[in-house]
Design a protein around this motif. Structure first.
Motif, PDB file in Angstrom:
ATOM      1  N   VAL A 367      -5.749   1.980   6.618  1.00 21.51           N
ATOM      2  CA  VAL A 367      -7.025   2.436   7.179  1.00 21.51           C
ATOM      3  C   VAL A 367      -7.850   1.243   7.644  1.00 21.51           C
ATOM      4  N   THR A 370      -6.459  -0.124  10.684  1.00 20.51           N
ATOM      5  CA  THR A 370      -6.846   0.718  11.829  1.00 20.51           C
ATOM      6  C   THR A 370      -8.269   0.385  12.264  1.00 20.51           C
ATOM      7  N   TYR A 403     -14.153   4.089   1.758  1.00 24.16           N
ATOM      8  CA  TYR A 403     -12.964   4.504   1.009  1.00 24.16           C
ATOM      9  C   TYR A 403     -12.856   3.791  -0.334  1.00 24.16           C
TER      10      TYR A 403
END
Length: 565
Positions: A367, A370, A403
């Motif tokens: 993530v 990304t 996160y």
């Protein structure tokens, strides 16, 4: 456990105790009946012997009265005849002959002729009857010794011409019953019709001549022979058989047997049985404590000790028992197998947890990669606008950092302030003061944290597109509080553009309405006020059971759609 073993031993002994008690009662009852029969038979036999003696005296008097020298009243020949007769007899002390007026005619003793015996009841009865007259205990006028006189009428045809009388020697009677012998604790008593003791075995010197106590006088005149239990005058408790005075039995006869002696064999057997039972009980209890402790308690304690050590963290603890160690060995072997299986499952769970953490860290890493690629694309896109690029890059980095909240807690729980701050930081700057978070420290579950992130993100997105964050001076106030087991949260927008309630429910509204799991019993409501949106959310901290969580849609008060302003 020891108490249970003792209870088992006592339960095992109870049939033997019951049998011992039953045998004791049965044996005593049978022995009691046997003794009653025995003493009654002894009394009847003794009475029969006494009757035989009396019949012998009667025959003697009949024979004496038939002698011509006696019946004719020859004084000279009478004395010599009587002396020759009594010299051959033992039971008769003396024999005398009286005329019909009761005066002495002759005798075998040196008694002056003319002595008058008319006042004696047995003489009067003999003159009035043709049968044997038996007197009571009396002191002889001739010998001055205790005797029982007996007399019969002398007949000349049908006319009574005199009386022949004798005296039964009590000494001879005593010797006679002494020769019969007695069992230990036994007794035999012979008494006249007035209850005066004529003979007794044992202790004749103590009782002969005494009167039977009034308590037992009724036995002398009883209707028929029988048995009873009495306390004898010598202090011995006896079972006694008796034969009362009657026409056939001029004397009262009783025969007794000591209860203590009668039941002595049974008492010895009972004591021996009781002692044997005590020894058996002692051996059984010893076996219960020693063998039970060795074969039952020690294996059980060993198994419990192993389980306690394993619970305290010693996962290598095992009983080491096998099925050949009896049933408890099977239990120990089963416990070892269970502990081995639990350890194996624990290792599998640890491996699975390690794999999950690895996958989670890999997901987080991807993530963030990304997000880094998005930042790189943004730098290439906004290379001529460095200020906008910096803001965009900061917001992307903040979104990626959101996160970490759940990852840092291993998806178990998170603080509500951190969840909201991470979720809303991509939409506002920390320095512009347009976002205010107010509330106490409150730890929410992973499910609630994910739902809060989604709802906050959607509300902030709508505020940027349609609400307060669209205007430069607009602001958002997020407040929460905890009451009992529920959390109450309010989203308030101020100084934004005028709000128009939506006509249809969009995706954002559906997302907000369904983000929270029903197990947390969420309640949602939205108010579209002129100066901005007012959104209210409440939920429980602890999850409820699936049955309790089945609530109807009516319990969700979400007002108007919150997703489209």
């Amino acid at each position: 456990m020891k108490k249970r073993l003792v209870a088992v031993v006592l339960t095992a002994l109870s049939p033997a105790m019951g049998m011992l008690a039953y045998n004791e009662v049965t044996a005593r009852s049978e022995r009691n009946a046997e003794i009653h029969r025995q003493v009654e038979a002894t009394a009847m036999q003794t009475a029969s012997e006494v009757r035989s003696l009396i019949e012998g005296v009667k025959a003697l008097l009949v024979a004496t009265a038939a002698i011509p020298a006696i019946s004719s009243g020859d004084v000279g020949a009478c004395g010599d005849v009587l002396k020759s007769v009594t010299g051959k007899l033992g039971q008769a002390r003396n024999i005398i002959v009286l005329d019909r007026t009761g005066k002495l005619i002759c005798g075998n003793t040196d008694v002056d002729p003319g002595a008058n015996f008319a006042d004696r009841p047995y003489v009067q009865q003999a003159l009035a009857s043709d049968d044997l007259s038996v007197g009571e205990f009396t002191m002889s006028r001739v010998t001055k010794a205790p005797i029982v006189p007996m007399a019969m009428a002398i007949k000349n045809g049908k006319e009574t011409v005199g009386v022949v009388a004798t005296a039964l020697s009590l000494e001879w009677l005593e010797n006679r019953i002494m020769r019969r012998g007695l069992l230990p604790g036994g007794s035999v008593t012979i008494a006249d019709r007035n209850g005066t003791v004529l003979a007794r075995n044992p202790e004749p010197e103590k009782f002969v001549g005494t009167v039977i106590p009034a308590t037992y006088q009724g036995l002398i005149r009883a209707a028929q022979p029988g048995t009873t239990e009495v306390m004898s005058q010598d202090g011995t408790r006896r079972i006694m058989g008796y034969v009362p005075v009657s026409f056939e039995n001029p004397f009262y006869v009783s025969a007794g047997f000591s209860q203590r002696q009668a039941f002595a064999p049974i008492d010895r057997a009972s004591i021996l049985g009781f002692l044997m039972m005590l020894v058996g009980a002692g051996l059984a209890l010893f076996a219960a404590f020693f063998i039970g402790n060795r074969l039952i308690l020690e294996p059980i304690n060993h198994i419990v000790s192993v389980l306690r050590r394993w619970r305290q963290g010693d996962t290598s603890a095992r009983t080491g028992m096998t099925e050949r160690h009896s049933e408890l060995g099977q239990v120990g072997a089963t416990v070892d197998g269970l502990l081995d299986e639990i350890d194996e499952r624990r290792r599998e769970a640890a491996r699975a947890e390690e794999n999950r953490k690895l996958v989670t860290r890999e997901l987080s890493h991807r993530v963030k990669n990304t997000m880094a690629m998005i930042q790189a694309i943004a730098r290439q896109t906004f290379k001529d606008r460095s200020a906008e690029n910096a803001v965009f890059a900061r917001r992307v980095a903040t979104l990626a950092g959101a996160y970490d909240i759940l990852l840092s807690e291993d998806w178990k729980s998170a603080d509500m302030h951190d969840v909201l701050q991470r979720a809303l930081s991509p939409f506002v700057n920390d320095s512009d003061g347009r976002l205010h978070l107010r509330g106490p420290s409150c730890t929410v579950s992973a499910e609630a944290a994910v739902a809060l992130s989604l709802i906050a993100h959607e509300l902030a997105t709508n505020a940027v597109k349609y609400g307060a964050l669209r205007e430069p001076d607009g602001l958002v106030l997020v407040e929460w509080r905890q009451t009992a087991d529920r959390v109450e949260m309010d989203w308030l927008e101020r100084d934004g553009p005028p709000i128009v309630p939506p006509n249809v429910e969009g995706f954002g509204s559906r997302l907000i309405r369904s983000a929270f799991p029903r197990s947390l019993f969420p309640k949602i409501s939205s108010d579209f006020l002129p100066d901005g949106l007012r959104f209210h959310l409440s939920f429980t901290l602890a999850q409820q059971s699936s049955v309790d969580a089945e609530v109807s849609p009516a319990e969700y008060d979400d007002g108007e759609s919150a997703g489209a302003h």
